[in-house]
Scaffold this motif. Structure first.
Motif, PDB file in Angstrom:
ATOM      1  N   LEU A 153       0.827  -1.204   0.000  1.00 13.19           N
ATOM      2  CA  LEU A 153       0.000   0.000   0.000  1.00 13.19           C
ATOM      3  C   LEU A 153       0.866   1.261   0.000  1.00 13.19           C
ATOM      4  CD1 LEU A 153      -2.859   1.217   0.204  1.00 13.19           C
ATOM      5  CD2 LEU A 153      -2.592   1.138   2.684  1.00 13.19           C
ATOM      6  N   ILE A 154       1.903   1.274   0.791  1.00 15.79           N
ATOM      7  CA  ILE A 154       2.805   2.434   0.818  1.00 15.79           C
ATOM      8  C   ILE A 154       3.484   2.593  -0.543  1.00 15.79           C
ATOM      9  CG2 ILE A 154       4.920   3.366   1.845  1.00 15.79           C
ATOM     10  CD1 ILE A 154       4.048   2.044   4.486  1.00 15.79           C
ATOM     11  N   ALA A 209       2.305   1.662  -3.413  1.00 17.89           N
ATOM     12  CA  ALA A 209       1.302   2.157  -4.366  1.00 17.89           C
ATOM     13  C   ALA A 209       1.087   3.653  -4.180  1.00 17.89           C
ATOM     14  CB  ALA A 209      -0.011   1.407  -4.179  1.00 17.89           C
ATOM     15  N   LYS A 210       1.071   4.126  -2.922  1.00 15.25           N
ATOM     16  CA  LYS A 210       0.878   5.559  -2.664  1.00 15.25           C
ATOM     17  C   LYS A 210       2.050   6.379  -3.173  1.00 15.25           C
ATOM     18  CE  LYS A 210      -2.288   5.530   1.203  1.00 15.25           C
ATOM     19  NZ  LYS A 210      -2.572   6.040   2.547  1.00 15.25           N
ATOM     20  N   LEU A 211       3.239   5.777  -3.172  1.00 16.07           N
ATOM     21  CA  LEU A 211       4.411   6.495  -3.654  1.00 16.07           C
ATOM     22  C   LEU A 211       4.670   6.258  -5.146  1.00 16.07           C
ATOM     23  CD1 LEU A 211       6.857   5.999  -0.660  1.00 16.07           C
ATOM     24  CD2 LEU A 211       5.550   8.035  -1.241  1.00 16.07           C
ATOM     25  N   GLU A 239       4.073   5.876   7.934  1.00 13.92           N
ATOM     26  CA  GLU A 239       3.596   6.995   7.134  1.00 13.92           C
ATOM     27  C   GLU A 239       3.699   8.327   7.869  1.00 13.92           C
ATOM     28  OE1 GLU A 239      -0.048   6.512   5.060  1.00 13.92           O
ATOM     29  OE2 GLU A 239       0.336   4.416   4.665  1.00 13.92           O
TER      30      GLU A 239
END
Length: 188
Positions: free
Chosen positions: A109-110, A112-114, A143
């Motif tokens: 998830l991290i 994907a966010k970056l 985060e």
């Protein structure tokens, strides 16, 4: 339980033997006028008994220690075959695997966010890309640590101002020092 009982019995006997010279001396004072050689005989006998008991005590202690060790081992072995314990171990194993998968989801998830694609990559590869992209500034990908120094400074200033501390023209270290003083005053 049997090991504890034998230890208590041995300690009681040892205390009785240690107390015996004091008792024999007290009775000797009362009987010294009547028969001095009998008093000397009792004192030497009690001294011999005390020496013998002290020489036997280490052997008794080591044998009782060995007995308690074997009892503990038996108890541990029986706990391993206990059905409730087996059930708990199975649940713990399942929870560990769930934690591992949740951690992997978090890393993905991290990423994907970056803007890092995660398809066809192992977790180690994704972590390496995250570390490269953030230049190692993310501590285990929390985060709350993602962000600029300015954002951190703003949060610090807002917190200090809520506490009634003026932050005009102060550096981050100076604000932290003032907050430390404020916490010390508050705790007193």
């Amino acid at each position: 339980m049997q090991g504890k009982t034998s230890k208590m019995l041995a300690m009681t006997i040892a205390l009785m033997l240690l107390a015996e010279p004091a008792v024999s001396q007290a009775t000797a004072r009362n009987t010294t006028t009547a028969n001095p050689s009998a008093v000397e005989q009792k004192e030497t006998n009690s001294a011999k008994e005390q020496a013998e008991s002290q020489s036997q005590s280490p052997n008794d202690a080591s044998s009782s220690t060995a007995e308690t060790d074997t009892e503990w081992r038996k108890q541990l072995e029986s706990m391993k075959s206990d059905p409730e314990m087996k059930k708990l171990h199975a649940e713990m194993k399942e929870l560990r695997s769930q934690m591992r998968t949740l951690h992997e989801k978090k890393v993905k998830l991290i990423a994907a966010k970056l803007g890092i694609s995660t398809e066809g990559k192992t977790i180690e590869q994704i972590r390496q890309e995250l570390s490269d992209k953030t230049e190692g500034k993310i501590g285990m990908f929390h985060e709350k640590h993602v962000g600029s120094k300015e954002e951190r400074m703003e949060r610090l200033k807002r917190f200090a101002e809520k506490q009634g501390i003026s932050t005009n023209g102060l550096t981050e270290d100076e604000i932290k020092a003032k907050l430390k003083e404020w916490r010390q005053q508050k705790s007193e």
